[in-house]
Design a protein around this motif. Structure first.
Motif, short mmCIF file in Angstrom:
data_model
loop_
_atom_site.label_atom_id
_atom_site.label_comp_id
_atom_site.label_asym_id
_atom_site.label_seq_id
_atom_site.Cartn_x
_atom_site.Cartn_y
_atom_site.Cartn_z
N UNK A 148 0.85 -1.21 0.00
CA UNK A 148 0.00 0.00 0.00
C UNK A 148 0.88 1.25 0.00
N UNK A 149 1.91 1.26 0.85
CA UNK A 149 2.82 2.42 0.90
C UNK A 149 3.45 2.65 -0.47
N UNK A 150 3.93 1.59 -1.08
CA UNK A 150 4.59 1.71 -2.37
C UNK A 150 3.61 2.24 -3.43
N UNK A 151 2.38 1.71 -3.41
CA UNK A 151 1.37 2.17 -4.40
C UNK A 151 1.05 3.65 -4.18
N UNK A 152 0.94 4.07 -2.91
CA UNK A 152 0.66 5.48 -2.63
C UNK A 152 1.84 6.37 -3.06
N UNK A 153 3.05 5.84 -2.93
CA UNK A 153 4.22 6.60 -3.41
C UNK A 153 4.18 6.75 -4.93
N UNK A 187 3.85 10.24 -7.29
CA UNK A 187 4.84 10.65 -8.30
C UNK A 187 6.15 9.88 -8.30
N UNK A 188 6.27 8.86 -7.40
CA UNK A 188 7.52 8.07 -7.39
C UNK A 188 7.76 7.47 -8.78
N UNK A 189 8.99 7.50 -9.21
CA UNK A 189 9.33 6.94 -10.53
C UNK A 189 10.14 5.65 -10.32
N UNK A 190 9.93 4.71 -11.21
CA UNK A 190 10.73 3.49 -11.20
C UNK A 190 10.83 2.98 -12.62
#
Ligand code: CP
Length: 309
Positions: A13-18, A22-25
């Motif tokens: 959930x934290x990763x999806x919210x990041x 706008x988190x890029x990977x």
């Protein structure tokens, strides 16, 4: 879902919210994904396709109807073929319950397999995007009252969600035809009438009636109007709900059957936000499985195995 720890759920959930913030990977750059859908899909397939593209992956096209599965090729041989051709991730939707057990337990596949829905079993990516949407709204699951109304026994979403929400501290309640309220659900929470559910719940989750999984006799005796009157969510019932309560539905919706036309996009409805969140959650899931390739460590590999189920 049963094999994901609570911490792994919160991490996803934290990763999806990041990702949403706008988190890029580009963890998938130059990698290939294949979406093997042997049952129809609009949301799950499109959402995985967009998630794969956002992570820099290339998609190998696949249509079950024009594939060599029509010539008798098995699921394992199809997956092994795609692995040999170079795919790193296969998202699979299949009508057979637990189709993945054979792939995971009886073969040494290197390709990562993500369950896009198995028979009447589980739908983990839908469940995780539902959890993300609830968490985004309430900030917690502890003590929330969550009612699932509809075709419980045939719904992989109901199975996945009831189990994981109970484990995360929510209280489950159920509505719809008595026949669909099987012992599995009875041990997780009481059955209530729809008016009472609407008054008391923090989240009302609706399910469509899965006519394709009902017998000819059950379909013959089914009346859409009767069903909507007894169990459907209309505006009168929405007005009974708490101010901050959420209406959710995995979709596809059948307007006028389990949900009123005017309810689908009303202010309490999170049905389309669920779909938007699905892209970010699927990015988080794919990133989690691909991280195992890069680190090769045992913990991420366990996480990978957990996501499969
Ligand atoms: N919610 C869901 O699984 O929708 P699709 O069948 O369109 O993928």
């Amino acid at each position: 879902m049963s094999q994901l720890s609570n911490q792994e759920v919160y991490d996803l959930i934290d990763s999806a919210l990041e990702f949403k913030a706008g988190k890029k990977s580009v963890i998938g750059q130059n990698k290939f994904a294949i979406n093997l859908f042997f049952e129809n899909s609009t949301r799950t397939k499109s959402s995985f396709q967009v998630a794969e593209m956002k992570l820099g992956m290339n998609e190998i096209e696949f249509e079950a109807a024009t594939s060599s599965t029509t010539k008798g090729e098995s699921l394992y041989d199809t997956v092994k073929t795609e692995e040999s051709i170079g795919a790193s991730v296969a998202v699979i939707r299949h009508s057979q319950d637990k189709y993945y057990e054979d792939l995971v337990n009886n073969h040494d596949l290197k390709i990562h397999i993500i369950n896009g829905g198995d028979g009447t079993g589980q739908h983990p990516s839908q469940s995780l995007l539902d959890l993300m949407t609830i968490y985004e709204h309430f900030g917690s699951f502890e003590g929330l009252k969550i009612g699932i109304i509809g075709d419980l026994s045939h719904s992989r979403v109901a199975h996945s969600n009831a189990e994981i929400l109970t484990r995360l501290g929510a209280q489950m309640y159920f509505g719809g035809l008595d026949a669909w309220y099987t012992p599995e659900f009875a041990q997780m929470g009481p059955h209530m009438n729809v008016d009472d559910l609407c008054k008391e719940m923090d989240v009302v989750m609706l399910l469509r009636v899965q006519h394709e999984r009902l017998s000819a006799e059950e379909n013959k005796n089914f009346s859409k109007d009767d069903y909507f009157a007894k169990y459907g969510l209309n505006m009168d019932r929405v007005n009974l709900m708490k101010d901050d309560a959420m209406i959710m539905h995995p979709a596809p919706v059948n307007r006028g059957a389990e949900i009123g036309d005017d309810v689908v996009e009303c202010c309490k409805s999170y049905i389309f936000p669920q779909m938007s969140n699905g892209v970010y959650m699927r990015m988080a899931m794919i990133e989690a499985v691909l991280e195992g390739d890069n680190s090769g460590n045992e913990i991420t590999d366990k996480k990978r195995q957990a996501i499969l189920r």
